[in-house]
Design an enzyme around this catalytic site. Sequence first.
Site, PDB file in Angstrom:
ATOM      1  N   HIS A 277       0.905  -1.294   0.228  1.00 24.51           N
ATOM      2  CA  HIS A 277      -0.460   0.299  -0.389  1.00 24.51           C
ATOM      3  C   HIS A 277       0.963   1.224   0.002  1.00 24.51           C
ATOM      4  CE1 HIS A 277      -3.295   2.848   1.247  1.00 24.51           C
ATOM      5  NE2 HIS A 277      -2.428   3.528   2.549  1.00 24.51           N
ATOM      6  N   GLU A 278       2.436   0.969   0.863  1.00 25.76           N
ATOM      7  CA  GLU A 278       2.820   2.254   1.173  1.00 25.76           C
ATOM      8  C   GLU A 278       3.327   3.102  -0.194  1.00 25.76           C
ATOM      9  OE1 GLU A 278       2.452   4.577   3.240  1.00 25.76           O
ATOM     10  OE2 GLU A 278       0.764   2.806   5.033  1.00 25.76           O
ATOM     11  N   HIS A 281       1.919   4.829  -2.990  1.00 24.66           N
ATOM     12  CA  HIS A 281       2.210   5.766  -3.187  1.00 24.66           C
ATOM     13  C   HIS A 281       2.821   6.088  -3.666  1.00 24.66           C
ATOM     14  CE1 HIS A 281      -1.642   6.696   0.237  1.00 24.66           C
ATOM     15  NE2 HIS A 281      -1.070   6.139   0.800  1.00 24.66           N
ATOM     16  N   GLU A 357      -5.516   6.819  -0.346  1.00 23.19           N
ATOM     17  CA  GLU A 357      -5.531   6.324   0.263  1.00 23.19           C
ATOM     18  C   GLU A 357      -6.256   4.651  -0.670  1.00 23.19           C
ATOM     19  OE1 GLU A 357      -3.361   5.842   2.224  1.00 23.19           O
ATOM     20  OE2 GLU A 357      -2.783   7.882   2.750  1.00 23.19           O
TER      21      GLU A 357
END
Length: 424
Positions: A277-278, A281, A357
Site C-alpha cells: 500500500h505504501e 503512494h 489512500e
Amino acid sequence: MPARTRFKKRWLLLLLVYAMAAAAYVWYTSPNNVPAAYKGTPADPATYFTPQQLQDSETLNPIRNWIFFTSVPWEWLIYLLMLSAGWAKSWRYALGGLPLILRFPLFVLLVDVVSFVLYLPLQIFSYALSKSYGITTQPVPGWIRDKLVAFGIGYLTMLAVSAVAFWILSRRGRWWLKLWLISVPFTVFMMYVEPVVIDPLYNKFTTLSDPQLERKILDLAAKADIPADHVYEADMSKKTNAINAYVTGIGPSLRIVLWDTTLKQLTEPEILHIMAHEMGHYVMHHLEWSAVGAVGSSLAVICVGGGIYVWSLRRWGEAWGIRGRSDVTALPLLLLIMAVLSFVSLPASNAVSRNAESSADAYAMWLLNSAEGSVSMQQKTGVITLSDVNPPLLVRWFRDDHPSDMERIVAAMKFAQARGQKAD
C-alpha cells in the site's frame, strides 16, 4: 462594562454553545453503525470486536471527535484574545527598547509560548484519554519531551517564516506573489529534510530487525520499481500500540519505514500488504502530487488570506494597535487567518487524501495479486485503536484523511470475490 471584557464574555459564550452543539452531534451520531447489507460480514465490527471493545469504541470516539471539533475554535479564540485583549500590543511596547535582532524573536516566542500553554490542556486531555484506553503507551516524561521538541521545531519554523513574511510585507509591489514564490522551495526543502532530520528527533530508526522480511519487502519494492536499499524500523512501541508504515522523502531522502509495533502485531501477509500500500503512494507519485498540491494551495491561501488580512487591518487594525501590514503585532492575526483557512479547506484536502489512500489500497492488491491479509489487517488496526468503522458525515469531512475501515474491508472483499479468492 469595558469593551475587552464584553469581547471575552461574548466569545467564551459562543465557544461554550458551540462545544455543547459539537458534543450533541458526536454523541448522537452513534459509532460503528454499518448498513444492513454488511451486517454479519467481515466489515461488521460486531464480528471482530469483543463486546467490551465495542462499548469502549462507542465511548471513546465521540470524545475524540469532540476534542477535535472543540480544539479548532479554541485555537482561533487564543489568537483573537492576543489581538482584542491587547496582549500583542502590550508585548510590542514591552520589547520596544530592544534592538530588532532581539525584539522580533522574543515577540514571536511570546506568541508561540502563550498559544502553546493555552492549547496544552486539550492536548493533555487527549493524551490521558488515549493512555487510559491502552492506545498510547508513552510515559509522561517522554510525552513532555516530544511536545517540547515539537515546540522548538515549530518556533524556529515560525520565526523563519514570519521574518521573511514581514520583510516582504514591508516592501512595495506584489508582496503576495513574492511570498508564494519563496514558499515553493521551502515546501520542497521541508519534504526533503523531514525523514532525515526532523523524524529522528522523535524516534529511533534502525534497519529492519528481520532480514528475511526486509528481503521480501525490497523484492516487492523492486517489482514496483522503487529504488530502495533498506527498510527502516521505527521504535514506536515505547509510545503506542498502534501500527503503521510509510514511504516518505524525495530523492536521496527516500525512506521505507515500518513501525516495530507493526512487526509485533501483524502476520507476514498483513505486513506485505501494508507495505505494498505504501509503495503504491510512491509508484503513483502521490508524494510529488502532495508537493504540487501544497504549492498550489499555498498560492490560494496567500491570495485569499492576503485579501482577508488587508481588509481586517482596515477594519480592526487601529483598535488592535497594529500600525501597518508589516507590524509584528499582526502576527496573531496572520496565524488566525491561516488557521481558519486550513480548517475550511479540510473537506477538500481530506477528500483528495482519501482518494489517494483508496488508490494505494487497490495498487497493493494488484501488486500482490491477492487481498490476503488486507481484511485482517484492517480489523486488527481497528481493534488496536478502537476506531469507528463508519464515521458520521462531519467527522469524515473534517477529520478523516483515510477511507473508513468499513470501506477498505468492503473493497478488499470485492477484490477477492472478483478473483475467486478468499478475503481474510
